[in-house]
Design a protein around this motif. Structure first.
Motif, mmCIF file in Angstrom:
data_model
loop_
_atom_site.group_PDB
_atom_site.id
_atom_site.type_symbol
_atom_site.label_atom_id
_atom_site.label_comp_id
_atom_site.label_asym_id
_atom_site.label_seq_id
_atom_site.Cartn_x
_atom_site.Cartn_y
_atom_site.Cartn_z
ATOM 1 N N ILE A 27 0.843 -1.201 0.000
ATOM 2 C CA ILE A 27 0.000 0.000 0.000
ATOM 3 C C ILE A 27 0.877 1.251 0.000
ATOM 4 O O ILE A 27 0.642 2.192 -0.764
ATOM 5 N N ILE A 28 1.897 1.261 0.833
ATOM 6 C CA ILE A 28 2.788 2.414 0.900
ATOM 7 C C ILE A 28 3.431 2.671 -0.467
ATOM 8 O O ILE A 28 3.410 3.789 -0.984
ATOM 9 N N ALA A 29 3.963 1.600 -1.064
ATOM 10 C CA ALA A 29 4.671 1.753 -2.339
ATOM 11 C C ALA A 29 3.721 2.233 -3.424
ATOM 12 O O ALA A 29 4.028 3.159 -4.179
ATOM 13 N N ARG A 30 2.545 1.642 -3.463
ATOM 14 C CA ARG A 30 1.590 1.994 -4.510
ATOM 15 C C ARG A 30 1.164 3.454 -4.367
ATOM 16 O O ARG A 30 1.108 4.202 -5.353
ATOM 17 N N THR A 31 0.857 3.861 -3.124
ATOM 18 C CA THR A 31 0.445 5.240 -2.908
ATOM 19 C C THR A 31 1.553 6.199 -3.342
ATOM 20 O O THR A 31 1.300 7.224 -3.971
ATOM 21 N N TYR A 32 2.783 5.830 -3.024
ATOM 22 C CA TYR A 32 3.902 6.704 -3.378
ATOM 23 C C TYR A 32 4.047 6.800 -4.893
ATOM 24 O O TYR A 32 4.177 7.890 -5.444
ATOM 25 N N PHE A 33 4.007 5.643 -5.563
ATOM 26 C CA PHE A 33 4.126 5.656 -7.025
ATOM 27 C C PHE A 33 3.026 6.504 -7.644
ATOM 28 O O PHE A 33 3.246 7.229 -8.603
ATOM 29 N N ALA B 222 3.755 10.395 -6.474
ATOM 30 C CA ALA B 222 5.032 11.050 -6.763
ATOM 31 C C ALA B 222 5.413 10.985 -8.237
ATOM 32 O O ALA B 222 6.258 11.747 -8.689
ATOM 33 N N ILE B 223 4.818 10.057 -8.991
ATOM 34 C CA ILE B 223 5.149 9.956 -10.413
ATOM 35 C C ILE B 223 3.972 10.486 -11.219
ATOM 36 O O ILE B 223 2.943 9.827 -11.306
ATOM 37 N N PRO B 224 4.092 11.688 -11.790
ATOM 38 C CA PRO B 224 2.960 12.246 -12.517
ATOM 39 C C PRO B 224 2.671 11.457 -13.798
ATOM 40 O O PRO B 224 3.587 10.932 -14.429
ATOM 41 N N ASP B 225 1.386 11.396 -14.145
ATOM 42 C CA ASP B 225 0.989 10.686 -15.367
ATOM 43 C C ASP B 225 1.678 11.258 -16.599
ATOM 44 O O ASP B 225 1.989 10.547 -17.538
ATOM 45 N N GLU B 226 1.900 12.572 -16.574
ATOM 46 C CA GLU B 226 2.501 13.223 -17.732
ATOM 47 C C GLU B 226 3.876 12.635 -18.039
ATOM 48 O O GLU B 226 4.293 12.534 -19.184
ATOM 49 N N PHE C 196 11.044 2.244 -18.173
ATOM 50 C CA PHE C 196 10.553 3.414 -17.439
ATOM 51 C C PHE C 196 10.623 3.154 -15.938
ATOM 52 O O PHE C 196 11.098 3.990 -15.167
ATOM 53 N N LEU C 197 10.194 1.964 -15.545
ATOM 54 C CA LEU C 197 10.235 1.603 -14.128
ATOM 55 C C LEU C 197 11.675 1.649 -13.613
ATOM 56 O O LEU C 197 11.965 2.221 -12.570
ATOM 57 N N TRP C 198 12.584 1.072 -14.409
ATOM 58 C CA TRP C 198 13.966 0.931 -13.951
ATOM 59 C C TRP C 198 14.694 2.272 -13.932
ATOM 60 O O TRP C 198 15.396 2.585 -12.984
ATOM 61 N N SER C 199 14.504 3.076 -15.007
ATOM 62 C CA SER C 199 15.358 4.267 -15.062
ATOM 63 C C SER C 199 14.667 5.565 -14.664
ATOM 64 O O SER C 199 15.335 6.583 -14.521
ATOM 65 N N VAL C 200 13.365 5.527 -14.471
ATOM 66 C CA VAL C 200 12.705 6.760 -14.007
ATOM 67 C C VAL C 200 12.050 6.561 -12.642
ATOM 68 O O VAL C 200 12.319 7.294 -11.699
ATOM 69 N N VAL C 201 11.208 5.524 -12.542
ATOM 70 C CA VAL C 201 10.406 5.365 -11.324
ATOM 71 C C VAL C 201 11.277 5.025 -10.111
ATOM 72 O O VAL C 201 11.184 5.672 -9.065
ATOM 73 N N ILE C 202 12.135 4.036 -10.271
ATOM 74 C CA ILE C 202 12.924 3.612 -9.113
ATOM 75 C C ILE C 202 13.847 4.724 -8.612
ATOM 76 O O ILE C 202 13.874 4.990 -7.404
ATOM 77 N N PRO C 203 14.575 5.416 -9.499
ATOM 78 C CA PRO C 203 15.374 6.531 -8.980
ATOM 79 C C PRO C 203 14.533 7.594 -8.278
ATOM 80 O O PRO C 203 14.950 8.151 -7.265
ATOM 81 N N LEU C 204 13.324 7.847 -8.809
ATOM 82 C CA LEU C 204 12.474 8.864 -8.185
ATOM 83 C C LEU C 204 11.925 8.393 -6.841
ATOM 84 O O LEU C 204 11.621 9.196 -5.970
ATOM 85 N N PRO D 111 13.512 7.454 -1.812
ATOM 86 C CA PRO D 111 13.200 7.639 -0.378
ATOM 87 C C PRO D 111 12.180 6.614 0.124
ATOM 88 O O PRO D 111 12.348 6.030 1.198
ATOM 89 N N MET D 112 11.145 6.370 -0.706
ATOM 90 C CA MET D 112 10.125 5.403 -0.295
ATOM 91 C C MET D 112 10.725 3.999 -0.233
ATOM 92 O O MET D 112 10.440 3.240 0.704
ATOM 93 N N ILE D 113 11.556 3.668 -1.216
ATOM 94 C CA ILE D 113 12.141 2.331 -1.229
ATOM 95 C C ILE D 113 13.003 2.134 0.018
ATOM 96 O O ILE D 113 12.989 1.062 0.636
ATOM 97 N N ALA D 114 13.702 3.192 0.402
ATOM 98 C CA ALA D 114 14.524 3.097 1.612
ATOM 99 C C ALA D 114 13.657 2.806 2.832
ATOM 100 O O ALA D 114 13.987 1.948 3.660
ATOM 101 N N VAL D 115 12.519 3.503 2.924
ATOM 102 C CA VAL D 115 11.621 3.286 4.069
ATOM 103 C C VAL D 115 11.112 1.855 4.093
ATOM 104 O O VAL D 115 11.166 1.166 5.118
#
Lengths: 316, 328
Positions: free
Chosen positions: A178-184, A187-191, A206-214, A217-221
């Motif tokens: 739930i935390i990860a999904r809410t963050y994605f 924090a990641i705009p549809d645009e 996109f997941l690997w080179s844009v989403v994960i770097p963005l 902080p959430m992944i760390a938590v």
């Protein structure tokens, strides 16, 4: 205010103090008493929580005799490191420590990977079927098969009494999904997705080179939550493991601290007493050794941890 | 081709229409989505298989409660026995003791920790930001990260009749030493207050966040109207954290019968068993120690169902009273 101080030629201390007092909003007398009580209350909380911790740490650095005589309070008596020597000379404890490190590192990697793999697709609005899947996932929070049915599954897939029994059955936490999904989602705009697609970037890239770097902080938590959970858990080891070589630290701790099982037969009375004293001391040192990894990183991560709780709490 | 469907809509289009255009329900939409996002679906496969194996198969395995388990025949081959396992449990002399112990232990835990967390949060909120506030928060939050095994060990050490600091203190006042863990009447207090010790700081964090979300203008105007600090807590802060508090209380009450195995099991010893045996520990003992798989499954299922019913009920009540529920 700064103009005032500059133009004043002869600043007398008394005038200044009076001015400062006048500038401050005066609180009513009852409010000041109330505030005093609040500070007092917080101090009580502080002391109550800190005292047992201090007592344990102080005891762990004392001599076995002082601990057994009950002379230690909140400061080490007859400073000694014998408790710690005893801890690190115990092969069970060392093995447990190494096992726990393994479970924590591998378990966290597996858990975080799996959590992202399920949470990211769930966050994409154009993915048909995600609501059905999410409902199915959330339902597992409300209702579970129970201890024995789960145990039978673990048994039938052949995980019983293997290292994977502590990693696979608990790999995904619904709360973390739930935390990860809410963050994605927030924090990641549809645009950004659309722009990437226009540029011919596939979903995985996109997941690997844009989403994960963005989402670092959430992944760390989430990783920290998994790591602390893994480090602190003993229940799965208790039910799934028989082989003592695989025991995580917490289960070793339970055997030593709570069941009082330390090896070695009795020789003569004085040796027995000494051994008993050392066994008492070892408990204090062991508690410190087992909690240090978590408590050392905690002050640095507490803030992010709080954020994580709140992200999850926003929308359940 | 995929890019054609994702061309951005003209600027004038409203967000509502945009969303509707994206969401294509039905079989056709699913097929299109599969073609477009096949990599994402592929990514989900492993976690979904995990959910099926480790969450949904155990749920179906719970039929064991209505069977007499036979190791050779397996779960599905074992003969049906209807409600026999439940009957046995309900007529077991320990049944009411278990239910009572579980219930009292949970209710006591909620009753003690729920208000104390709120009090800590309100108190912290009154204090200016500074070293004092930060250290109180840091220290009270810390025990949450300590493992259950360590907390229980600390409790045992501190309360030990031979070396424990508590008995040393009592001895100083001439009170003879008390074997706290060997005495069933202390068990609940030990369980609950060590829990309060461990979790209050953590629980307060959630309320603190809710408190920081309160509009400062409300406090300012209350101050102008001459409200004292206590009045502001009562009429501004408390209503402000009410929605959060309701959700937390709903969750807590809904989980009353699901009280954790871990701590009760560790604090247990043969002397305090009359108060410390709860449903979860009993399931472990019947199931794994005595190998009565069907019986233990039945008890577990009974517990899960009661729990789910409680959660739904409390949620419905909370929604009716305050308008805030888990799925509002």
């Amino acid at each position: 205010m700064s103009v005032q101080t500059e133009t004043r030629t002869l600043p007398s201390k008394r005038v200044e103090r009076r001015a400062a007092r006048a500038r401050r909003i005066r609180e009513p007398r009852t409010d000041r008493i109330f505030l005093f009580c609040v500070y007092l209350l917080l101090a009580v909380f502080f002391v109550i929580v800190l005292a047992p911790l201090l007592y344990i740490v102080a005891s762990s650095f004392s001599s076995p005799e002082a601990v057994s005589a009950g002379r230690v309070l909140f400061w080490p008596v007859d400073f000694s490191l014998r408790g710690y020597h005893a801890v690190f000379e115990n092969p069970q404890i060392v093995q447990g420590y190494l096992n726990s490190l393994f479970y924590t590192v591998v378990g966290t990697i597996v858990s975080v990977t799996m959590t992202i793999a399920i949470a990211y697709p769930m966050s994409r609005r154009t993915l048909v079927g995600r609501n059905v899947v999410m409902t199915a996932i959330l339902f597992t929070m409300l209702f579970t098969g129970g201890l024995i049915p789960t145990y039978l599954v673990v048994q039938s897939v052949g995980l019983l009494d293997t290292r994977w029994a502590l990693i696979i059955p608990q790999a995904i936490g619904v709360w973390q999904v739930i935390i990860a999904r809410t963050y994605f989602r927030t924090a990641i705009p549809d645009e950004l997705v659309e722009a990437a697609q226009l540029d011919g970037c596939g979903d995985l890239r996109f997941l690997w080179s844009v989403v994960i770097p963005l989402a670092k902080p959430m992944i760390a938590v989430v990783a920290l939550m998994y790591a602390i959970m893994q480090w602190n858990s003993y229940f799965d080891a208790l039910i799934y493991l028989k082989n003592p070589d695989l025991f995580p630290l917490q289960l070793v701790l339970r055997n030593i601290l709570i069941l009082n099982t330390t090896g070695g037969g009795a020789v003569d009375a004085s040796v027995v007493i000494q051994r008993q004293q050392l066994a008492d001391l070892l408990k204090y040192s062991l508690i410190v050794v087992a909690s240090v990894p978590v408590l050392v990183i905690y002050p640095f991560v507490a803030r992010y941890f709080t954020k994580g709780i709140l992200i999850g709490a926003v929308k359940g | 081709m995929a890019t054609l469907t994702t061309v951005r809509p003209p600027a004038g289009e409203t967000p509502v229409r945009r969303r509707r255009r994206r969401e294509r329900p039905g079989v056709q939409g699913l097929r299109r989505s599969l073609r477009r996002h096949w990599t994402l679906y592929l990514l989900m496969v492993v976690p979904l298989v995990w959910f099926v194996i480790f969450k949904y198969i155990p749920m179906s395995n719970a039929v064991l409660a209505f069977k007499s388990f036979n190791v050779i025949k397996g779960i599905w081959g074992s003969p049906w026995v209807g409600w026999q396992n439940f009957d046995l449990f309900f007529h077991n002399p320990v049944f009411w003791t278990l239910v009572k112990n579980t219930f009292i232990l949970s209710v006591y835990t909620v009753a003690a920790s729920f208000p104390i967390a709120i009090i800590l949060a309100l108190a912290l909120n009154e204090v200016r930001n500074g070293v004092f506030k930060r250290s109180v928060q840091l220290v009270t939050y810390a025990p949450y990260f300590i493992s259950t095994v360590v907390v229980v060990s600390m409790t045992i050490l501190v309360l030990s009749p031979r070396l424990g600091i508590v008995n040393e203190g009592l001895g100083f006042f001439g009170v003879p030493s008390i074997d706290f863990l060997g005495n069933p009447e202390y068990f609940r207090h030990i369980y609950v207050w060590s829990d309060v010790w461990q979790t209050t700081g953590y629980s307060a964090v959630i309320y603190l966040a809710a408190l920081s979300g309160i509009d400062p203008a409300l406090h300012e105007s209350a101050k102008l109207d001459g409200a004292s600090r206590l009045q502001r807590i009562r009429h501004v802060d408390l209503p402000g954290i009410m929605p959060t508090a309701v959700i937390i209380l709903v969750l807590a009450v809904g989980n009353i019968m699901a009280i954790g195995f871990e701590k009760a099991f560790l604090l247990q010893n043969p002397l305090n068993l009359s108060q410390s045996e709860i449903i979860a520990t009993y399931v472990y003992k019947t199931g794994l120690l005595n190998a009565d798989f069907s019986g233990a499954t039945a008890i577990g299922l009974f517990n899960s169902v009661i729990n789910l019913a409680l959660l739904l009920m409390v949620n419905a009540i909370a929604k009716r009273i305050t308008g805030n529920g888990l799925w509002s």
